[in-house]
Write a protein that holds these residues in place. Structure first.
Motif, PDB file in Angstrom:
ATOM      1  N   THR A   1       0.862  -1.322  -0.135  1.00 55.80           N
ATOM      2  CA  THR A   1      -0.106   0.043   0.109  1.00 55.80           C
ATOM      3  C   THR A   1       0.964   1.303  -0.139  1.00 55.80           C
ATOM      4  N   ILE A   2       0.283   2.142  -0.581  1.00 54.25           N
ATOM      5  CA  ILE A   2       1.096   3.518  -0.740  1.00 54.25           C
ATOM      6  C   ILE A   2       0.544   4.493   0.277  1.00 54.25           C
ATOM      7  N   THR A   3       1.347   4.915   1.138  1.00 58.85           N
ATOM      8  CA  THR A   3       0.774   5.989   2.067  1.00 58.85           C
ATOM      9  C   THR A   3       1.685   7.479   1.791  1.00 58.85           C
ATOM     10  N   VAL A   4       0.851   8.406   1.228  1.00 56.31           N
ATOM     11  CA  VAL A   4       1.352   9.786   0.917  1.00 56.31           C
ATOM     12  C   VAL A   4       1.515  10.759   2.207  1.00 56.31           C
ATOM     13  N   HIS A   5       2.629  11.320   2.396  1.00 60.82           N
ATOM     14  CA  HIS A   5       2.849  12.389   3.069  1.00 60.82           C
ATOM     15  C   HIS A   5       3.073  13.635   2.616  1.00 60.82           C
ATOM     16  N   HIS A   6       2.799  14.779   3.170  1.00 61.68           N
ATOM     17  CA  HIS A   6       3.254  15.935   2.725  1.00 61.68           C
ATOM     18  C   HIS A   6       4.108  16.846   3.894  1.00 61.68           C
ATOM     19  N   GLN A   7       5.208  17.277   3.260  1.00 64.64           N
ATOM     20  CA  GLN A   7       6.346  17.714   4.181  1.00 64.64           C
ATOM     21  C   GLN A   7       6.325  19.256   3.701  1.00 64.64           C
ATOM     22  N   ASP A   8       6.400  20.181   4.828  1.00 66.91           N
ATOM     23  CA  ASP A   8       6.520  21.695   4.573  1.00 66.91           C
ATOM     24  C   ASP A   8       7.875  21.991   4.571  1.00 66.91           C
ATOM     25  N   SER A   9       8.526  21.756   3.274  1.00 63.92           N
ATOM     26  CA  SER A   9       9.860  22.135   2.922  1.00 63.92           C
ATOM     27  C   SER A   9      10.046  22.717   1.426  1.00 63.92           C
ATOM     28  N   ASP A  10      10.601  23.684   1.313  1.00 62.52           N
ATOM     29  CA  ASP A  10      10.737  24.426   0.029  1.00 62.52           C
ATOM     30  C   ASP A  10      11.617  23.561  -1.004  1.00 62.52           C
ATOM     31  N   VAL A  11      12.214  22.645  -0.448  1.00 69.06           N
ATOM     32  CA  VAL A  11      13.167  21.917  -1.059  1.00 69.06           C
ATOM     33  C   VAL A  11      12.411  21.075  -2.210  1.00 69.06           C
TER      34      VAL A  11
END
Lengths: 159, 279
Positions: free
Chosen positions: B95-105
Motif C-alpha cells: 500500500t502507498i501512504t502519501v505524506h506532505h512535508q512543509d519544505s521548500d526543497v
C-alpha cells in the motif's frame, strides 16, 4: 546540495590519495638517499670496527674502556602503515617495516661508531642491540615509533 | 692485526624495493578483489530483498504512520497515488501512504513500508497534474521494486563487510568512500528502473505521457549548474533522463501528446503562508 555531496564523498578520498602519493614519492626518495648514506659510511676506510664478542682478545687489552651507544628513533609513516595494513590481510613479509628497521639498526650502529671514534677508540666489543616501542602500542594511536639502540664497549688506545 | 669488518651483503634483512612492489600489487590486487567481493555481496543482498515480506517493512516504518487529519491537498495526493498504484499494478499486499512535508526543497522520496513523501517545494514548481503524477509514480515504483529496502540492506551489509574486513583503520574510510561512490551507481540504476515503471503507469492512467518530464525540464533549466558530476550523484543526469523518457515512449508506443491538466487549487493555511521558492 550537489557540492556538499561532492565534498562529503571526495574529501576523505582525495586526502587519502594525496597522502599516499606524497608518501610513495617522499618515502622512495628518502629511503634511497638514506641507504646511499649508510653504505657510504659503512664502507668508509678507517671506520671503528665492531665485534659482537663479549671480551676482546688478550693481545688487544687496552688501558681504558668506555660504554658507547648510538640510538635512532623512527616513526612509521602513513604510507608504510597503509601498505603494512594491506599486507597483514594477506600475510607475508612486511616489507615496508623491514626496510625501515634495517635502516634504523644500521644507522644506530653508525652513530655508535661515530661516538667511539670521537672518543678515540679503534674497536668496539660486545656490541648489542635493543629495540623499544615508545609510542603507538594502543589501537587508537595513529603512528608507532620505535627506538633502536646499539651499544658496546669501546677500547680506547693510549697513543 | 687480523681483525676486520666486512660489509654485509644487501637485500637479506629487507627486500630491496620491496614495499614499492607491495604497494602496486597489494593496492591494485586487493582493491580489485574487494570490489568484486562487494559487488557480488551487493547483488546477493539486493536479490534477497524479495524474500523479506512487505509486512516487515511496514512494521519497521510504523513510526512514520501519520496521525494528522488529512486535508484537501493530502487527500488529492493520496487519491492520485492510489490511482497510479492501480494503473501501474503495484504488487498486491503493498500500500502507498502519501505524506506532505512543509519544505521548500523541490523533492519527493519513498521510504520503507510504502511511505511516500512529497515536499511543498515540488508542488510549487510542478504546475501540472501529469508532472506531479510522474514524480509520484516514480516514488511508487521505488516501493514496487522494494528499492528503499534494497538500499537499506545494502548499506547495512556494506557497513558490516567494511567493519569485518578493515576494522577501525584508515583503509576502512578509504574503501568506505569508494564504496559509497559505487553504491551511487546502484542508486542510479534504481532510478532508471523507477522512471520506466512510472512512465508505464502514466500511460495506463492518462492514456498519454505528455508533461511527464515537467520536473526534469525544470531541473534542467534552473539547477543545471548546481548538479554534481553524474558519477557522484544518486540520480542520473537530468538531460539523459529526459531523453530516456522519450526513447522509452517511442519504443513502447506511448502517446506523447495529450491533455495536460493544471494542479487543482486547494485551500490550506500552510500553502498561503509558504515562503517564496524563487531560488
Amino acid at each position: 546540495m550537489g557540492s556538499l555531496l561532492t565534498l562529503q564523498f571526495l574529501f576523505p578520498l582525495l586526502l587519502a590519495i594525496l597522502l599516499l602519493v606524497t608518501g610513495y614519492i617522499s618515502g622512495r626518495y628518502l629511503e634511497r638517499k638514506h641507504y646511499e648514506h649508510i653504505i657510504a659510511e659503512e664502507t668508509r676506510p678507517g671506520q671503528v670496527m665492531v665485534f659482537p664478542l663479549r671480551l676482546p682478545p688478550p693481545s688487544l687489552s687496552p688501558p681504558e674502556t668506555a660504554l658507547v651507544m648510538g640510538s635512532v628513533v623512527i616513526s612509521v609513516d602513513y604510507f608504510k602503515r597503509f601498505i603494512a595494513t594491506l599486507r597483514m590481510l594477506v600475510g607475508g613479509r612486511l616489507n615496508s617495516y623491514e626496510s625501515l628497521l634495517d635502516r634504523a639498526r644500521r644507522e644506530a650502529l653508525l652513530r655508535m661508531r661515530a661516538e667511539a671514534e670521537a672518543m678515540g677508540a679503534k674497536e668496539v666489543f660486545n656490541v648489542k642491540y635493543e629495540t623499544a616501542v615508545i609510542s603507538g602500542r594502543s589501537a587508537q594511536s595513529q603512528v608507532g615509533s620505535v627506538e633502536v639502540l646499539a651499544y658496546g664497549t669501546a677500547l680506547i688506545g693510549k697513543d | 692485526m687480523g681483525y676486520q669488518n666486512r660489509q654485509p651483503p644487501e637485500g637479506i634483512n629487507y627486500v630491496s624495493n620491496g614495499w614499492q612492489k607491495d604497494f602496486v600489487l597489494l593496492v591494485v590486487g586487493f582493491f580489485a578483489g574487494l570490489a568484486l567481493l562487494i559487488w557480488l555481496a551487493m547483488l546477493a543482498l539486493g536479490w534477497s530483498a524479495r524474500w523479506i515480506p512487505f509486512s516487515w517493512e511496514q512494521a519497521l516504518s510504523r513510526p512514520l504512520q501519520q496521525t494528522v487529519e488529512p486535508d484537501q491537498r493530502l487527500r488529492y495526493l493520496q487519491g492520485l497515488a492510489d490511482d497510479l498504484a492501480r494503473a501501474g499494478n503495484l504488487k498486491k499486499p503493498m500500500t502507498i501512504t502519501v505524506h506532505h512535508q512543509d519544505s521548500d526543497v523541490v523533492n519527493a522520496y519513498a521510504s520503507l513500508g510504502g511511505h511516500v513523501f512529497i515536499l511543498e517545494g515540488l508542488l510549487d514548481e510542478v504546475k501540472t497534474e501529469q508532472g506531479l503524477a510522474f514524480v509520484l509514480a516514480h516514488e511508487i515504483a521505488h516501493v514496487h521494486h522494494r528499492h528503499p529496502l534494497k538500499a537499506t540492506i545494502r548499506q547495512l551489509g556494506f557497513g558490516v563487510m567494511m567493519g569485518l574486513v578493515f576494522g577501525n583503520t584508515d583503509i576502512a574510510q578509504l574503501a568506505g568512500a569508494g564504496g559509497q561512490i559505487a553504491m551511487l551507481n546502484y542508486s542510479r540504476d534504481l532510478e532508471r528502473e523507477a522512471d520506466a515503471w512510472a512512465l508505464a503507469a502514466l500511460q495506463k492512467h492518462y492514456g498519454h505521457v505528455d508533461g511527464a518530464d515537467a520536473l526534469f525540464q525544470w531541473l534542467a533549466e534552473e539547477k543545471a549548474d548546481e548538479a554534481p558530476p553524474q558519477w557522484l550523484s544518486s540520480h542520473p543526469d537530468v538531460q539523459a533522463r529526459i531523453e530516456r523518457l522519450r526513447d522509452i515512449s517511442r519504443e513502447q508506443g506511448y502517446s506523447l501528446q495529450g491533455k495536460v491538466t493544471p494542479l487543482p487549487e486547494w485551500e490550506t493555511a500552510s500553502s498561503e503562508a509558504a515562503p517564496p521558492t524563487d531560488r
